[in-house]
Design an enzyme around this catalytic site. Sequence first.
Site, PDB file in Angstrom:
ATOM      1  N   ARG A  75       0.734 -30.478  98.218  1.00  0.00           N
ATOM      2  CA  ARG A  75      -0.190 -29.374  97.615  1.00  0.00           C
ATOM      3  C   ARG A  75      -1.362 -29.458  97.940  1.00  0.00           C
ATOM      4  NH1 ARG A  75       2.720 -27.621  92.009  1.00  0.00           N
ATOM      5  NH2 ARG A  75       4.846 -27.069  92.737  1.00  0.00           N
ATOM      6  N   LYS A 117      15.723 -37.978  89.922  1.00  0.00           N
ATOM      7  CA  LYS A 117      16.774 -38.522  88.828  1.00  0.00           C
ATOM      8  C   LYS A 117      16.337 -37.989  87.456  1.00  0.00           C
ATOM      9  CE  LYS A 117      16.944 -42.768  91.836  1.00  0.00           C
ATOM     10  NZ  LYS A 117      16.416 -44.050  92.115  1.00  0.00           N
ATOM     11  N   GLY A 123      19.986 -43.284  94.171  1.00  0.00           N
ATOM     12  CA  GLY A 123      20.297 -44.911  94.108  1.00  0.00           C
ATOM     13  C   GLY A 123      19.094 -46.009  93.905  1.00  0.00           C
ATOM     14  N   LYS A 155      20.575 -43.991  83.897  1.00  0.00           N
ATOM     15  CA  LYS A 155      20.196 -45.439  83.956  1.00  0.00           C
ATOM     16  C   LYS A 155      18.837 -45.450  83.658  1.00  0.00           C
ATOM     17  CE  LYS A 155      17.535 -44.804  87.919  1.00  0.00           C
ATOM     18  NZ  LYS A 155      16.413 -45.248  88.007  1.00  0.00           N
ATOM     19  N   ASP A 210      21.694 -49.117  90.623  1.00  0.00           N
ATOM     20  CA  ASP A 210      20.218 -48.294  90.420  1.00  0.00           C
ATOM     21  C   ASP A 210      20.064 -49.004  88.964  1.00  0.00           C
ATOM     22  OD1 ASP A 210      18.208 -46.912  90.585  1.00  0.00           O
ATOM     23  OD2 ASP A 210      18.888 -44.945  90.836  1.00  0.00           O
ATOM     24  N   ARG A 257       8.888 -47.788  85.917  1.00  0.00           N
ATOM     25  CA  ARG A 257       8.243 -47.371  84.897  1.00  0.00           C
ATOM     26  C   ARG A 257       8.958 -47.096  83.422  1.00  0.00           C
ATOM     27  NH1 ARG A 257       6.585 -42.331  88.060  1.00  0.00           N
ATOM     28  NH2 ARG A 257       4.664 -42.536  88.775  1.00  0.00           N
ATOM     29  N   ASN A 258      10.135 -46.834  83.710  1.00  0.00           N
ATOM     30  CA  ASN A 258      11.276 -46.848  82.509  1.00  0.00           C
ATOM     31  C   ASN A 258      11.151 -48.194  81.840  1.00  0.00           C
ATOM     32  OD1 ASN A 258      12.520 -43.882  82.472  1.00  0.00           O
ATOM     33  ND2 ASN A 258      12.566 -44.815  84.910  1.00  0.00           N
ATOM     34  N   VAL A 295       7.777 -40.391  82.627  1.00  0.00           N
ATOM     35  CA  VAL A 295       8.950 -41.433  82.362  1.00  0.00           C
ATOM     36  C   VAL A 295      10.011 -40.542  82.405  1.00  0.00           C
ATOM     37  CG1 VAL A 295      10.004 -43.099  81.011  1.00  0.00           C
ATOM     38  CG2 VAL A 295       7.533 -43.379  81.499  1.00  0.00           C
ATOM     39  N   GLU A 296      10.911 -40.527  83.570  1.00  0.00           N
ATOM     40  CA  GLU A 296      12.221 -39.614  83.405  1.00  0.00           C
ATOM     41  C   GLU A 296      13.268 -39.944  82.478  1.00  0.00           C
ATOM     42  OE1 GLU A 296      12.576 -37.200  85.213  1.00  0.00           O
ATOM     43  OE2 GLU A 296      11.842 -37.373  87.434  1.00  0.00           O
TER      44      GLU A 296
END
EC number: 1.1.1.94
Length: 327
Positions: free
Chosen positions: A34, A107, A135, A190, A243, A254-255, A276-277
């Site tokens: 972008r 994810k 993955g 995960k 994963d 990050r998690n 953080v997903e």
Amino acid sequence: MSEKIAVIGSGAFGTALAAVIALAGRSAVTLVGRNPSLMADLKSERLHDAVLPGIVLPESLEFSAEAEAVAGASIVLFAMPSQAQADAVRQYGLYLSKDAVVVTCAKGIERTTGNLLTDMLERELPDHPVAVLSGPGFAADIAKGLPTAMAIAADGMETAERLAQAISGRTFRLYASTDRIGVQLGGALKNVLAIACGIVEGRGIGESARAALIARGLAEMSRFVVAKGGQADTVRGLSGLGDLVLTATSHQSRNLRFGIALGRGEKTDPAHGALVEGAFAASVASRLAAELSISMPITDAVSAIIDGRLDISDAIEQLMTRPITTE
């Protein structure tokens, strides 16, 4: 067959993915972002040091800040975080070729609806085949050309195999699947378990505890995936176990780092948590599990810790004093 591929999202993963596909030399690849200034710099300097320091991007890789750049692409990959995917799909979907296959590379689960990202893609782009890539692959490893294997799932095996052939290269290998549900949920859940493993590490309570979380977390993932219509075998593959092991043990995650900060009692930056997903997925998965009457005590504990409803010491005690059961 040569493909024209567009990768949307100029973060670390999108850039790494575009670079490794371009290096394979079988397809014309454009990275679409972008920020016009950033895309111009990437084109002239072939470096994206903000996210992939020191990695030179291939000369064959094209760059564009125009949404129209996706027109004519036979494969379009959406490589931004899960919570930003819907907006991106609406922005770029207007320019897709009628026969383009769209692939989500995020994810996560939609926070507001609890839907899978393929559900959102099919709702927004009903005339396009939809696939998911997931993955054990860190962006830096992929961009450096370190051997990496992931899964790609589509509704039909013919489409999945076509995508695997188009995207794979010498150092990046995709395995084809038709279990989109299992591949997506493995990638989302995960992240929650990686936060749990980070809490264990930050708390300093031992590698045995981490191993227990990985094993019992995998059991939670399997129950959830099967209840949602996926396959247990997928959970034991790259997008599930593979994963999970990577994300729960590497500080590139990050998690995991977010969980370590929680375990140490550090004040977590809300902006950090927003990236953080697993922080999103924990509350959504916990809610959906309750609706489906699925036992997911680790996921429930992580959700409660993040929301401030449960102290870490109390969470550990609750997990360890649950009624004894079979494995």
